[in-house]
Design a protein around this motif. Structure first.
Motif, short mmCIF file in Angstrom:
data_model
loop_
_atom_site.label_atom_id
_atom_site.label_comp_id
_atom_site.label_asym_id
_atom_site.label_seq_id
_atom_site.Cartn_x
_atom_site.Cartn_y
_atom_site.Cartn_z
N ALA A 1 1.03 3.71 -3.34
CA ALA A 1 0.56 5.32 -2.65
C ALA A 1 1.48 5.92 -3.71
CB ALA A 1 0.36 5.46 -2.01
N PHE B 1 -11.31 1.65 -0.99
CA PHE B 1 -11.62 2.92 -0.77
C PHE B 1 -13.58 2.99 -1.21
CE2 PHE B 1 -7.26 4.06 -2.39
CZ PHE B 1 -6.97 3.79 -0.66
N SER C 1 -6.74 -0.73 -1.70
CA SER C 1 -8.07 0.43 -2.79
C SER C 1 -8.89 -0.11 -3.14
CB SER C 1 -6.35 0.98 -4.45
OG SER C 1 -6.28 -0.33 -5.34
N THR D 1 1.05 -1.34 -0.34
CA THR D 1 -0.07 -0.32 -0.44
C THR D 1 0.96 1.78 -0.06
OG1 THR D 1 -0.49 -0.01 2.65
CG2 THR D 1 -2.28 -1.33 1.18
#
Length: 175
Positions: free
Chosen positions: A27, A106, A103, A23
């Motif tokens: 990102a 999200f 993700s 992650t």
């Protein structure tokens, strides 16, 4: 997708290390040199470091897992001994030190469940304030924290290897 929140087990250190690495790289990986990124990941997201963290009574984790196969999808780590550059005076402080989600989660409400847990633990621990740092260019995360009553109180630096990132300190008073 059905999710569940649970505490970590000793056997979760490998999955937590992998998720932390994946992650973070997804990102922010393109912001750093290979050496700086490797140094940070090896220091912060190694299986050995995560195992030490899980065993540390001053660090509290909560994992988000797939309800059916227990696959790790995200986690939050709170520190009862904050390390950020902030003097709380007489206030009892807790730090939200990591908040990572794949993700695919999200927009599903999973982050809200994890934040509700974190705020609940802060109150359970009789803390007056909760603090975190967030990358200055991570607008999505900042909006999320603002929604939960956090305020930008100062700027700080976050080191990734030898690279200093501009970060914001966010604080929420709990009492």
């Amino acid at each position: 997708m059905d999710i569940a929140l649970r505490s970590p087990k000793e056997t979760d250190s490998d999955a937590l290390a992998r998720l932390g690495r994946e992650t973070f790289v997804d990102a922010f990986g393109d912001l750093y040199s290979t050496d700086d990124l490797s140094s940070y990941l090896d220091q912060t997201h190694s299986k050995a470091q995560i195992a030490l963290n899980i065993a540390n009574p001053n660090l509290i984790y909560r994992l988000i897992v797939d309800k059916y196969d227990d696959r790790l999808l995200g986690y939050c780590k709170l520190s009862l001994e904050p390390g950020l550059d902030y003097d709380p005076g007489a206030a009892r402080l807790i730090e939200l030190s990591q908040f990572y989600l794949r993700s695919e989660l999200f927009g599903t409400g999973a982050a809200d469940q994890l934040m509700s847990w974190a705020l609940g633990i802060a109150k359970q621990q009789s803390r007056d304030e909760i603090i975190l740092s967030v990358f200055s260019e991570n607008v999505r995360a900042q909006k999320f924290y603002f929604r939960y009553g956090f305020e930008h109180i100062a700027d700080t630096v976050f080191m990734v290897g030898n690279q200093a990132d501009h970060e914001f300190l966010f604080l929420r008073k709990l009492s």
